[in-house]
Motif scaffolding. Structure first.
Motif, PDB file in Angstrom:
ATOM      1  N   ALA A 124       0.828  -1.191   0.000  1.00 54.60           N
ATOM      2  CA  ALA A 124       0.000   0.000   0.000  1.00 54.60           C
ATOM      3  C   ALA A 124       0.864   1.244   0.000  1.00 54.60           C
ATOM      4  O   ALA A 124       1.994   1.254   0.475  1.00 54.60           O
ATOM      5  CB  ALA A 124      -0.913   0.000   1.233  1.00 54.60           C
ATOM      6  N   GLU A 125       0.300   2.296  -0.542  1.00 50.29           N
ATOM      7  CA  GLU A 125       1.056   3.542  -0.651  1.00 50.29           C
ATOM      8  C   GLU A 125       1.277   4.150   0.704  1.00 50.29           C
ATOM      9  O   GLU A 125       0.493   3.976   1.611  1.00 50.29           O
ATOM     10  CB  GLU A 125       0.300   4.541  -1.542  1.00 50.29           C
ATOM     11  CG  GLU A 125      -0.962   5.135  -0.930  1.00 50.29           C
ATOM     12  CD  GLU A 125      -2.165   4.210  -1.043  1.00 50.29           C
ATOM     13  OE1 GLU A 125      -3.276   4.661  -0.749  1.00 50.29           O
ATOM     14  OE2 GLU A 125      -1.986   3.037  -1.408  1.00 50.29           O
ATOM     15  N   ALA A 155      -1.864  11.822   5.736  1.00 53.97           N
ATOM     16  CA  ALA A 155      -3.307  11.771   5.571  1.00 53.97           C
ATOM     17  C   ALA A 155      -3.966  12.565   6.678  1.00 53.97           C
ATOM     18  O   ALA A 155      -3.452  12.662   7.780  1.00 53.97           O
ATOM     19  CB  ALA A 155      -3.803  10.329   5.604  1.00 53.97           C
ATOM     20  N   SER A 163      -4.592   0.384   2.290  1.00 55.99           N
ATOM     21  CA  SER A 163      -4.000   1.720   2.384  1.00 55.99           C
ATOM     22  C   SER A 163      -3.165   1.768   3.657  1.00 55.99           C
ATOM     23  O   SER A 163      -3.631   1.399   4.731  1.00 55.99           O
ATOM     24  CB  SER A 163      -5.067   2.814   2.419  1.00 55.99           C
ATOM     25  OG  SER A 163      -4.467   4.102   2.453  1.00 55.99           O
ATOM     26  N   ARG A 210      -5.513   6.727   7.455  1.00 53.84           N
ATOM     27  CA  ARG A 210      -4.795   5.995   6.423  1.00 53.84           C
ATOM     28  C   ARG A 210      -4.294   6.925   5.322  1.00 53.84           C
ATOM     29  O   ARG A 210      -4.757   8.050   5.158  1.00 53.84           O
ATOM     30  CB  ARG A 210      -5.712   4.914   5.843  1.00 53.84           C
ATOM     31  CG  ARG A 210      -6.351   4.045   6.927  1.00 53.84           C
ATOM     32  CD  ARG A 210      -7.085   2.832   6.409  1.00 53.84           C
ATOM     33  NE  ARG A 210      -7.749   2.995   5.150  1.00 53.84           N
ATOM     34  CZ  ARG A 210      -7.988   1.985   4.303  1.00 53.84           C
ATOM     35  NH1 ARG A 210      -7.621   0.754   4.625  1.00 53.84           N
ATOM     36  NH2 ARG A 210      -8.612   2.199   3.161  1.00 53.84           N
ATOM     37  N   ALA A 211      -3.347   6.423   4.565  1.00 54.21           N
ATOM     38  CA  ALA A 211      -2.666   7.242   3.562  1.00 54.21           C
ATOM     39  C   ALA A 211      -3.591   7.723   2.458  1.00 54.21           C
ATOM     40  O   ALA A 211      -3.321   8.737   1.813  1.00 54.21           O
ATOM     41  CB  ALA A 211      -1.499   6.462   2.955  1.00 54.21           C
ATOM     42  N   ASP A 212      -4.697   7.015   2.226  1.00 54.48           N
ATOM     43  CA  ASP A 212      -5.616   7.440   1.170  1.00 54.48           C
ATOM     44  C   ASP A 212      -6.609   8.488   1.649  1.00 54.48           C
ATOM     45  O   ASP A 212      -7.513   8.891   0.912  1.00 54.48           O
ATOM     46  CB  ASP A 212      -6.356   6.243   0.569  1.00 54.48           C
ATOM     47  CG  ASP A 212      -7.274   5.536   1.572  1.00 54.48           C
ATOM     48  OD1 ASP A 212      -7.355   5.977   2.742  1.00 54.48           O
ATOM     49  OD2 ASP A 212      -7.918   4.535   1.186  1.00 54.48           O
ATOM     50  N   GLY A 213      -6.447   8.966   2.890  1.00 54.58           N
ATOM     51  CA  GLY A 213      -7.326   9.993   3.430  1.00 54.58           C
ATOM     52  C   GLY A 213      -8.518   9.454   4.189  1.00 54.58           C
ATOM     53  O   GLY A 213      -9.276  10.221   4.776  1.00 54.58           O
ATOM     54  N   SER A 214      -8.709   8.144   4.195  1.00 52.63           N
ATOM     55  CA  SER A 214      -9.836   7.556   4.908  1.00 52.63           C
ATOM     56  C   SER A 214      -9.451   7.240   6.351  1.00 52.63           C
ATOM     57  O   SER A 214      -8.268   7.230   6.716  1.00 52.63           O
ATOM     58  CB  SER A 214     -10.304   6.279   4.208  1.00 52.63           C
ATOM     59  OG  SER A 214      -9.295   5.283   4.262  1.00 52.63           O
TER      60      SER A 214
END
Length: 229
Positions: free
Chosen positions: A48-49, A53, A81, A167-171
């Motif tokens: 995962a990236e 975040a 993520s 998390r890194a995806d903003g969630s």
């Protein structure tokens, strides 16, 4: 001792059943190095990236049950993520998360304690928080100079307490505590802690059971939590 590598970051059920285990080590739980029970087998590094975040949305509720679909496929899960920050408001914890794996000798890479208990760490061989399976995080219970570690108050967590993972995806993956459990390091239930789970779960692990005669911790304390629907 060698380990078998499972093909996915879902747990270690197969390899644990075979008794092929290595030891995780968590420095800073005592004056020396204390192990955190048998570890999951080393597995593929998280893909995962990474990145920064900010808190945004909680995981959406699962759809209504669908006849004929296995129950585990209807549990709430998120896509992969990387975790960035762990927050437990009820005990005043907010920590950036390191992403650490296993050393060549099978011990866990751990953050250096600079006197503040160091950040907590996510074991990058486990699922990212919100993916199906147990996401594993570890933290110090104490710190240099007599300070408290980041996970010093895990015992205060009660069923229903919420834990937020940004998390890194903003969630934001929101988990709900189910229970806490104390285990002797000599009788650590590897499969129960690290084994595959039907839904997205979280494990927070620290040391416990300080023995003043040896200066070591004899136990581990584990928080079990599930992704909030």
């Amino acid at each position: 001792m060698t380990t078998k590598k499972p093909g996915r970051r879902g747990g270690l059920l197969a390899s644990a059943a075979s008794g092929v285990l290595v030891l995780l080590s968590l420095a800073g739980c005592a004056s020396g190095t204390a192990d955190v029970g048998p570890s999951p087998s080393a597995s593929a590094s998280a893909s995962a990236e990474a990145g920064t975040a900010a808190p945004s949305q909680a995981p959406s509720a699962p759809p209504a049950a669908t006849p004929g679909v296995p129950a585990e496929e209807q549990l709430p899960v998120l896509g992969g993520s990387a975790p960035v920050t762990l927050s437990i408001p009820s005990i005043g914890v907010r920590t950036d998360l390191l992403h650490l794996g296993l050393r060549d000798n099978g011990s866990l890479e751990v953050p250096e304690d600079t006197g503040s208990g160091a950040p907590a760490s996510w074991y990058n061989g486990s699922p990212t928080p919100g993916e199906r399976g147990p996401s594993v995080m570890l933290g110090h219970v104490n710190a240099l100079g007599g300070n408290a570690g980041v996970f010093a108050d895990l015992r205060k967590l009660t069923p229903g307490t919420e834990i937020d993972i940004y998390r890194a995806d903003g969630s934001t993956a929101v988990f709900t505590v189910e229970r806490g459990a104390l285990y002797s390091k000599n009788e650590f239930p590897t499969v129960e802690v690290y084994g595959n789970t039907p839904g997205a779960e979280l494990r927070l692990i620290t040391c416990d059971g300080y023995d003043p005669d040896t200066g070591l911790f004899d136990d581990n304390y584990v928080i079990y939590a599930k992704l909030k629907a």
